[in-house]
Write an enzyme that holds these catalytic residues in place. Structure first.
Site, mmCIF file in Angstrom:
data_model
loop_
_atom_site.group_PDB
_atom_site.id
_atom_site.type_symbol
_atom_site.label_atom_id
_atom_site.label_comp_id
_atom_site.label_asym_id
_atom_site.label_seq_id
_atom_site.Cartn_x
_atom_site.Cartn_y
_atom_site.Cartn_z
ATOM 1 N N ASP A 1 -1.333 -6.353 -0.258
ATOM 2 C CA ASP A 1 -1.177 -5.522 1.155
ATOM 3 C C ASP A 1 -2.798 -4.970 1.489
ATOM 4 O O ASP A 1 -3.214 -3.984 0.781
ATOM 5 C CB ASP A 1 -0.199 -4.112 0.835
ATOM 6 C CG ASP A 1 0.382 -4.031 2.153
ATOM 7 O OD1 ASP A 1 0.294 -4.552 3.313
ATOM 8 O OD2 ASP A 1 1.310 -2.961 2.293
ATOM 9 N N GLU B 1 -1.294 -5.721 8.738
ATOM 10 C CA GLU B 1 -0.418 -5.007 9.893
ATOM 11 C C GLU B 1 -0.942 -5.348 11.047
ATOM 12 O O GLU B 1 -2.158 -5.122 11.405
ATOM 13 C CB GLU B 1 -0.149 -3.410 9.392
ATOM 14 C CG GLU B 1 0.568 -3.079 8.339
ATOM 15 C CD GLU B 1 0.717 -1.793 8.024
ATOM 16 O OE1 GLU B 1 0.521 -0.804 9.084
ATOM 17 O OE2 GLU B 1 1.146 -1.307 7.101
ATOM 18 N N ASP C 1 0.716 -1.044 -0.052
ATOM 19 C CA ASP C 1 -0.283 0.028 0.074
ATOM 20 C C ASP C 1 0.817 1.442 -0.054
ATOM 21 O O ASP C 1 0.284 2.431 -0.029
ATOM 22 C CB ASP C 1 -1.013 -0.095 1.127
ATOM 23 C CG ASP C 1 -0.493 0.010 2.511
ATOM 24 O OD1 ASP C 1 0.923 -0.093 2.605
ATOM 25 O OD2 ASP C 1 -1.358 0.152 3.392
ATOM 26 N N SER C 2 2.323 1.076 -0.023
ATOM 27 C CA SER C 2 3.035 1.984 -0.125
ATOM 28 C C SER C 2 2.869 2.874 -1.629
ATOM 29 O O SER C 2 3.293 4.045 -1.660
ATOM 30 C CB SER C 2 4.751 1.704 -0.137
ATOM 31 O OG SER C 2 4.836 0.402 -0.771
ATOM 32 N N GLU D 1 9.317 -4.730 10.201
ATOM 33 C CA GLU D 1 9.973 -3.463 9.871
ATOM 34 C C GLU D 1 10.056 -2.416 10.941
ATOM 35 O O GLU D 1 9.648 -2.408 11.878
ATOM 36 C CB GLU D 1 8.691 -2.800 9.043
ATOM 37 C CG GLU D 1 8.963 -1.266 8.435
ATOM 38 C CD GLU D 1 7.843 -0.687 7.504
ATOM 39 O OE1 GLU D 1 6.970 -1.369 7.186
ATOM 40 O OE2 GLU D 1 8.178 0.428 7.031
ATOM 41 N N LYS E 1 -1.428 -9.360 2.922
ATOM 42 C CA LYS E 1 -0.385 -9.020 4.507
ATOM 43 C C LYS E 1 -1.302 -8.223 5.002
ATOM 44 O O LYS E 1 -2.063 -7.338 4.601
ATOM 45 C CB LYS E 1 0.805 -8.297 3.484
ATOM 46 C CG LYS E 1 1.341 -7.820 4.819
ATOM 47 C CD LYS E 1 3.094 -7.431 4.528
ATOM 48 C CE LYS E 1 2.874 -5.698 3.809
ATOM 49 N NZ LYS E 1 2.477 -4.855 4.875
HETATM 50 O O1 KIV Z 1 3.486 -1.039 1.720
HETATM 51 C C1 KIV Z 1 4.680 -1.549 1.517
HETATM 52 O O2 KIV Z 1 5.561 -1.372 0.697
HETATM 53 C C2 KIV Z 1 5.095 -2.355 2.657
HETATM 54 C C3 KIV Z 1 6.598 -2.731 2.622
HETATM 55 C C4 KIV Z 1 7.252 -1.614 3.185
HETATM 56 C C5 KIV Z 1 6.881 -4.114 3.635
HETATM 57 O O3 KIV Z 1 4.172 -2.749 3.538
#
Ligand code: KIV
Length: 269
Positions: free
Chosen positions: A89, A120, A50-51, A187, A118
């Site tokens: 994510d 968090e 989600d980056s 992280e 994924k």
């Molecule tokens: O969103 C992302 O790119 C991530 C990585 C930094 C692990 O969660």
């Protein structure tokens, strides 16, 4: 020497788990088909992080990413890297309780070819991960510095600096493993603590800003290729000066347009 693995074959959950103490895992983010295709035969896994809401959509944090946005980008990545193990994510707000999480994870599995999702969070999210894994969803955990908690925590905070934080992180990792996750991102955690976490569980840990003793590493592609050049987090190693290369190339193009050396005879019909 070829940079493409000769023995390339699609990795799966079993192989990922077997890699623990065997072979370090290389994970990279991708948000589109073009770059996913370049990474396909090199990286072990591709994370549609989600980056992308920051580096591609231009937002200040990841919180406004939507599930639709993640599904759109994941579909592009899946098309570009058909042989890769791809992780979507889950964005902020899409797994606030186990029923919402399962509904959204099913949407991901039915609308994309993603292999896993994924999530968090630590011990507090274990019951959600357990519900997902019991319903055939492959889940990667994510502990330590949690970008989706940035507003609640008042910034990006490195974890594992105190004994209490260390103990909590180890509890988090164990709870996530017990809930059935196949791997765990660590992280922004002190490297000595990330090492202890990795040694305390039997699923592979994938570090980002967590030192060298995790079972693999993940980097955001635009950071490690130097396309994002506003600032460089301490943990990022730049393997290319992408921003400069692009600016130089586009400036050369402009120069050629202005002096009419582009297009030439070979470049016209
Ligand atoms: O969103 C992302 O790119 C991530 C990585 C930094 C692990 O969660």
């Amino acid at each position: 020497m070829s940079i493409i693995k000769k023995d390339f074959e699609k990795i799966n959950i079993t192989k990922i788990k077997q890699s623990k103490n065997n072979k370090k895992l290389t994970v990279i983010t991708a948000y589109d088909a073009l770059f996913a295709n370049l990474f396909e035969e090199i990286a072990d896994m591709i994370l549609v992080g989600d980056s992308l809401n920051m580096s591609f959509a231009g937002n200040d944090d990841t919180l406004s990413a939507s599930l639709e946005q993640m599904i759109y980008h994941t579909n592009a990545v899946c098309k570009g890297a058909k042989n890769s193990f791809i992780i979507l994510d889950m964005p902020f707000g899409t797994y606030v309780n186990k029923n919402i999480a399962l509904k959204n994870a099913v949407k991901v599995y039915t609308q994309t070819n993603a292999n896993a999702i994924k999530i968090e969070g630590g011990e507090d999210k274990a019951h959600i991960i357990e519900h997902l894994t019991k319903n055939s969803i492959a889940v990667m955990g994510h502990i330590g510095l949690l970008p989706q908690y940035v507003r609640a925590e008042g910034g990006y905070k490195i974890k594992g600096k105190t004994k209490e934080e260390e103990q909590q992180l180890i509890k988090d990792a164990k709870a996530i493993e017990k809930a059935g996750a196949f791997a765990l991102v660590i992280e922004g955690v002190k490297s000595n603590v990330a090492k202890k976490i990795s040694q305390s569980i039997s699923i592979p840990t994938i570090g980002i800003g967590a030192g060298k003793d995790t079972d693999g590493q993940v980097l955001v592609w635009s950071d490690m290729l130097g396309f994002f050049d506003k600032f460089k987090p301490k943990f990022v190693r730049r393997y290319l000066n992408g921003a400069n290369l692009v600016k130089e190339a586009v400036s050369k193009y402009k120069e050629d347009v202005l002096n009419e050396s582009f297009p030439n005879k070979e470049e016209e019909y």
